[in-house]
Design an enzyme around this catalytic site. Structure first.
Site, mmCIF file in Angstrom:
data_model
loop_
_atom_site.group_PDB
_atom_site.id
_atom_site.type_symbol
_atom_site.label_atom_id
_atom_site.label_comp_id
_atom_site.label_asym_id
_atom_site.label_seq_id
_atom_site.Cartn_x
_atom_site.Cartn_y
_atom_site.Cartn_z
ATOM 1 N N CYS A 25 0.826 -1.213 0.000
ATOM 2 C CA CYS A 25 0.000 0.000 0.000
ATOM 3 C C CYS A 25 0.862 1.265 0.000
ATOM 4 O O CYS A 25 1.484 1.598 1.009
ATOM 5 C CB CYS A 25 -0.915 -0.051 1.226
ATOM 6 S SG CYS A 25 -1.810 1.469 1.572
ATOM 7 N N CYS A 66 -0.058 3.890 2.584
ATOM 8 C CA CYS A 66 0.354 3.434 3.925
ATOM 9 C C CYS A 66 1.819 3.791 4.170
ATOM 10 O O CYS A 66 2.184 4.255 5.249
ATOM 11 C CB CYS A 66 0.183 1.920 4.059
ATOM 12 S SG CYS A 66 -1.510 1.340 3.886
#
Length: 108
Positions: A32, A35
């Protein structure tokens, strides 16, 4: 890599739900991008506010039971827990001032 402690399905009760002060769980995954972008921001917030708020990370790919229990369908998702209950949900990567504003009640 983040300096935040990694928690797991197995350690979640002890590390998060039984924690004394407010604790934010950063639900994330290796793949991600957002993230990875928010991780150093959370590290900075944790370092600057260690007396008020703890921040830990839970990899949703490695710990699907906890992610499912809390309905994580989009990451990054950051949930603040107090006394074992979710008291704040922040979804998506944000710049540091926006995250600090979202967390103002815990950082005051």
């Amino acid at each position: 890599m983040s300096s935040a402690k990694a928690v797991t399905d197995a350690s979640f009760q002890t590390d998060v739900l039984d924690h004394e002060k407010p604790i934010m769980v950063d639900f994330w995954a290796e793949w991600c991008g957002p993230c990875r972008a928010v991780s150093p921001i959370l590290d900075a917030i944790a370092a600057e506010n260690s007396d008020k708020l703890s921040i830990v990370k839970l990899n949703v790919d490695d710990n699907p039971a906890t992610a499912e229990k809390y309905g994580i369908t989009s990451i990054p998702a950051m949930f603040v827990f107090e006394k074992g209950e979710v008291v704040k949900r922040v979804i998506g990567a944000k710049p540091k001032p926006a995250l600090e504003a979202d967390l103002a009640e815990f950082l005051a």
